[in-house]
Design a protein around this motif. Sequence first.
Motif, PDB file in Angstrom:
ATOM      1  N   ASP A   8       0.810  -1.224   0.000  1.00  0.00           N
ATOM      2  CA  ASP A   8       0.000   0.000   0.000  1.00  0.00           C
ATOM      3  C   ASP A   8       0.841   1.270   0.000  1.00  0.00           C
ATOM      4  O   ASP A   8       0.295   2.369  -0.088  1.00  0.00           O
ATOM      5  CB  ASP A   8      -1.005   0.000   1.158  1.00  0.00           C
ATOM      6  CG  ASP A   8      -0.353  -0.067   2.517  1.00  0.00           C
ATOM      7  OD1 ASP A   8       0.595  -0.844   2.667  1.00  0.00           O
ATOM      8  OD2 ASP A   8      -0.790   0.649   3.433  1.00  0.00           O
ATOM      9  N   LYS A  53       0.800  -6.616   5.873  1.00  0.00           N
ATOM     10  CA  LYS A  53      -0.346  -5.848   6.400  1.00  0.00           C
ATOM     11  C   LYS A  53      -0.738  -4.766   5.418  1.00  0.00           C
ATOM     12  O   LYS A  53       0.040  -3.850   5.153  1.00  0.00           O
ATOM     13  CB  LYS A  53       0.032  -5.212   7.740  1.00  0.00           C
ATOM     14  CG  LYS A  53      -0.105  -6.156   8.903  1.00  0.00           C
ATOM     15  CD  LYS A  53      -0.599  -5.438  10.138  1.00  0.00           C
ATOM     16  CE  LYS A  53      -1.009  -6.441  11.203  1.00  0.00           C
ATOM     17  NZ  LYS A  53      -1.455  -5.806  12.419  1.00  0.00           N
ATOM     18  N   MET A  54      -1.930  -4.903   4.883  1.00  0.00           N
ATOM     19  CA  MET A  54      -2.436  -3.899   3.952  1.00  0.00           C
ATOM     20  C   MET A  54      -3.900  -3.636   4.263  1.00  0.00           C
ATOM     21  O   MET A  54      -4.599  -4.514   4.771  1.00  0.00           O
ATOM     22  CB  MET A  54      -2.340  -4.408   2.509  1.00  0.00           C
ATOM     23  CG  MET A  54      -0.936  -4.553   1.994  1.00  0.00           C
ATOM     24  SD  MET A  54      -0.941  -4.990   0.248  1.00  0.00           S
ATOM     25  CE  MET A  54      -1.599  -6.653   0.297  1.00  0.00           C
ATOM     26  N   PRO A  55      -4.379  -2.441   3.934  1.00  0.00           N
ATOM     27  CA  PRO A  55      -5.815  -2.197   4.065  1.00  0.00           C
ATOM     28  C   PRO A  55      -6.600  -3.165   3.180  1.00  0.00           C
ATOM     29  O   PRO A  55      -6.127  -3.529   2.103  1.00  0.00           O
ATOM     30  CB  PRO A  55      -5.971  -0.762   3.553  1.00  0.00           C
ATOM     31  CG  PRO A  55      -4.630  -0.138   3.732  1.00  0.00           C
ATOM     32  CD  PRO A  55      -3.641  -1.242   3.515  1.00  0.00           C
ATOM     33  N   GLY A  56      -7.757  -3.565   3.625  1.00  0.00           N
ATOM     34  CA  GLY A  56      -8.557  -4.503   2.836  1.00  0.00           C
ATOM     35  C   GLY A  56      -8.005  -5.905   2.959  1.00  0.00           C
ATOM     36  O   GLY A  56      -7.822  -6.407   4.066  1.00  0.00           O
TER      37      GLY A  56
ATOM     38  N   ARG B 109      -2.876   4.403  11.353  1.00  0.00           N
ATOM     39  CA  ARG B 109      -2.535   3.156  10.656  1.00  0.00           C
ATOM     40  C   ARG B 109      -3.594   2.072  10.917  1.00  0.00           C
ATOM     41  O   ARG B 109      -3.984   1.349   9.999  1.00  0.00           O
ATOM     42  CB  ARG B 109      -1.150   2.685  11.094  1.00  0.00           C
ATOM     43  CG  ARG B 109      -0.703   1.354  10.521  1.00  0.00           C
ATOM     44  CD  ARG B 109      -0.245   1.475   9.087  1.00  0.00           C
ATOM     45  NE  ARG B 109      -0.023   0.158   8.489  1.00  0.00           N
ATOM     46  CZ  ARG B 109       0.111  -0.053   7.182  1.00  0.00           C
ATOM     47  NH1 ARG B 109       0.069   0.951   6.344  1.00  0.00           N
ATOM     48  NH2 ARG B 109       0.289  -1.255   6.712  1.00  0.00           N
ATOM     49  N   ALA B 112      -6.477   2.878   8.790  1.00  0.00           N
ATOM     50  CA  ALA B 112      -6.217   2.610   7.365  1.00  0.00           C
ATOM     51  C   ALA B 112      -6.341   1.118   7.066  1.00  0.00           C
ATOM     52  O   ALA B 112      -6.923   0.726   6.046  1.00  0.00           O
ATOM     53  CB  ALA B 112      -4.825   3.117   6.987  1.00  0.00           C
ATOM     54  N   VAL B 113      -5.789   0.289   7.961  1.00  0.00           N
ATOM     55  CA  VAL B 113      -5.861  -1.166   7.745  1.00  0.00           C
ATOM     56  C   VAL B 113      -7.312  -1.640   7.760  1.00  0.00           C
ATOM     57  O   VAL B 113      -7.699  -2.511   6.988  1.00  0.00           O
ATOM     58  CB  VAL B 113      -5.010  -1.918   8.798  1.00  0.00           C
ATOM     59  CG1 VAL B 113      -5.289  -3.416   8.773  1.00  0.00           C
ATOM     60  CG2 VAL B 113      -3.522  -1.664   8.541  1.00  0.00           C
ATOM     61  N   GLN B 115      -9.729   0.216   6.846  1.00  0.00           N
ATOM     62  CA  GLN B 115     -10.389   1.009   5.795  1.00  0.00           C
ATOM     63  C   GLN B 115     -11.498   1.889   6.376  1.00  0.00           C
ATOM     64  O   GLN B 115     -12.572   2.041   5.802  1.00  0.00           O
ATOM     65  CB  GLN B 115     -10.942   0.107   4.693  1.00  0.00           C
ATOM     66  CG  GLN B 115      -9.833  -0.661   3.962  1.00  0.00           C
ATOM     67  CD  GLN B 115     -10.368  -1.520   2.852  1.00  0.00           C
ATOM     68  OE1 GLN B 115     -11.153  -2.443   3.101  1.00  0.00           O
ATOM     69  NE2 GLN B 115      -9.968  -1.245   1.625  1.00  0.00           N
TER      70      GLN B 115
END
Lengths: 119, 223
Positions: A8, A53-56, B109, B112-113, B115
């Motif tokens: 991200d 670790k990423m959004p979504g 953060r 954001a993770v 959303q």
Amino acid sequence: MRILLVDDEKEFVATLAERLGLRGITADWATTGEVALAKAAESDYDLAILDVKMPGISGLNLEKLMAQQHPRMKFIFLTGHGSASDYHSGIAENRVIDYLVKPVNIEALVAKMQAVLKS
Amino acid sequence: MTLPAEIVGTAGLEFFGRISASISHEIRNALAVINEHAGLLEDMTLMAEKGVPLDPGRLKRTAGAVLKQVQRVDGIVKTMNRFAHSVDEPLKRVDLAETVELIVRLFARFAAVRQVGLSPESPLTSVSVATRPFQLQNLIGLCLDYAMQSAGAGGTVKLSIAPLPEGGADIRFAGLPVSALTEAPLTGEVAQALLGATRAVVSLRAESGELILRLPAKIEGVS
């Protein structure tokens, strides 16, 4: 070798893709799991390098989805945490996952990519 | 039976660890970007040695990108420093606006993770309360966790501060879908111990989709 980078941090993946390109490695990039899945559906990648670790969709879940759709694709994880917990979450499912801790040395990454593709 | 003070102490360590881990992750991300830009500069230099002309515009953009990341890390470290000093004095008079702004930055953060957007009122109303600063931050963090969980991916938690006529203030977490407010908030023993330590009261206003944290003007032991 065709590579898909997923993280991200746009500047990170875009610059890493550019540097891999200078080394003769074709690398596309995506900043979300959803875009990564769409790109993987369109192109035949040998390897995906995924942020944990990423959004979504998280990196670990993205790997599961991609592995189902593209059984020949190999994976390397990048983590900003540097802890063993993310690594062990892969082992817990009887899988040994390849990973590197950010920031990465590009020559070490290329060596890891070659090793994973040969395995 | 575990005493409330022990629960608060253990929860505080967990909170501190969670925030520290998140901050180290953010710093690593920024370092990773700097590392790639520095590597690109090195690659361009090696290419120049082989006769490939350097592109001044590209060099300028890359140097600018490095500076931007350095500023990002500087901001992260300043936030961490403020958070770290919140344990200096167990009882203290604090500005709620500054406290909420700090927690929003520390939780960026996590949001954001998940959303979830975090949208503090601009500017937040400044209200001074005498409290336990670190336990208050921990408590606001728990409220944010509940609010983000309720808001869900794609939602936005709106934060505001409303002064009370008798002193003290409400911190409001709005934008929560009524359908998600099915469980009573902050019922666990950690939350209850933190509410006790700060003399705070939490409530849901389901009709307006709000979680409200009510704080007294002062607790015993603080002038």
